[in-house]
Motif scaffolding. Structure first.
Motif, short mmCIF file in Angstrom:
data_model
loop_
_atom_site.label_atom_id
_atom_site.label_comp_id
_atom_site.label_asym_id
_atom_site.label_seq_id
_atom_site.Cartn_x
_atom_site.Cartn_y
_atom_site.Cartn_z
N GLY A 58 0.80 -1.22 0.00
CA GLY A 58 0.00 0.00 0.00
C GLY A 58 0.84 1.27 0.00
O GLY A 58 0.35 2.33 -0.39
N ARG A 59 2.08 1.18 0.41
CA ARG A 59 2.97 2.34 0.42
C ARG A 59 3.60 2.61 -0.94
O ARG A 59 4.18 3.67 -1.17
N LEU A 60 3.49 1.66 -1.87
CA LEU A 60 4.07 1.83 -3.21
C LEU A 60 3.13 2.63 -4.10
O LEU A 60 1.91 2.52 -4.00
N ASP A 61 3.72 3.40 -5.04
CA ASP A 61 2.87 4.10 -6.00
C ASP A 61 2.45 3.11 -7.09
O ASP A 61 2.95 1.98 -7.16
N ALA A 62 1.52 3.54 -7.94
CA ALA A 62 0.95 2.65 -8.95
C ALA A 62 2.00 2.10 -9.90
O ALA A 62 1.94 0.93 -10.30
N GLN A 65 3.76 -0.74 -8.17
CA GLN A 65 2.86 -1.89 -8.04
C GLN A 65 2.71 -2.61 -9.38
O GLN A 65 2.52 -3.82 -9.41
N ALA A 66 2.77 -1.88 -10.47
CA ALA A 66 2.59 -2.49 -11.80
C ALA A 66 3.79 -3.32 -12.23
O ALA A 66 3.64 -4.27 -13.01
N LEU A 70 3.79 -6.48 -14.94
CA LEU A 70 4.33 -6.29 -16.28
C LEU A 70 5.43 -7.31 -16.56
O LEU A 70 5.51 -7.86 -17.66
N ARG A 71 6.25 -7.59 -15.56
CA ARG A 71 7.32 -8.59 -15.73
C ARG A 71 6.71 -9.98 -15.93
O ARG A 71 7.19 -10.76 -16.77
#
Length: 85
Positions: A58-62, A65-66, A70-71
């Motif tokens: 939840g502390r990470l930006d979008a 998180q993506a 993507l990987r």
């Protein structure tokens, strides 16, 4: 060497009651991995680790998180699901 499964970075538990995963429907000779069967204590530990990971996530930006998704998409697109033969 005993197999280990990771719940969250820095949090591991011994893998118990491990067995092959079900085969893929389109290629019965291909097993996608192994399945770990857990008891109540292992489930409690995994839930605690998931709650901790959710706070970190939840502390990470979008964009951050993506990245793992993507990987994963890149890996899926780069490899055939069924062994050719």
């Amino acid at each position: 060497m005993k197999a280990r499964r990771r719940f969250h970075p820095g949090s591991e538990a011994p893998a118990t009651r491990e067995r092959p995963a079900p085969v893929t429907p389109q290629a019965h000779a291909v097993s996608p991995g192994r399945v770990h069967h857990a008891g109540a204590a292992e489930v409690d530990q995994a839930i605690g680790a998931a709650r901790e990971a959710a706070r970190d996530w939840g502390r990470l930006d979008a964009a951050e998180q993506a990245k793992p998704f993507l990987r994963a998409a890149e890996l899926l697109e780069s490899r055939p699901l069924v062994a050719s033969g």
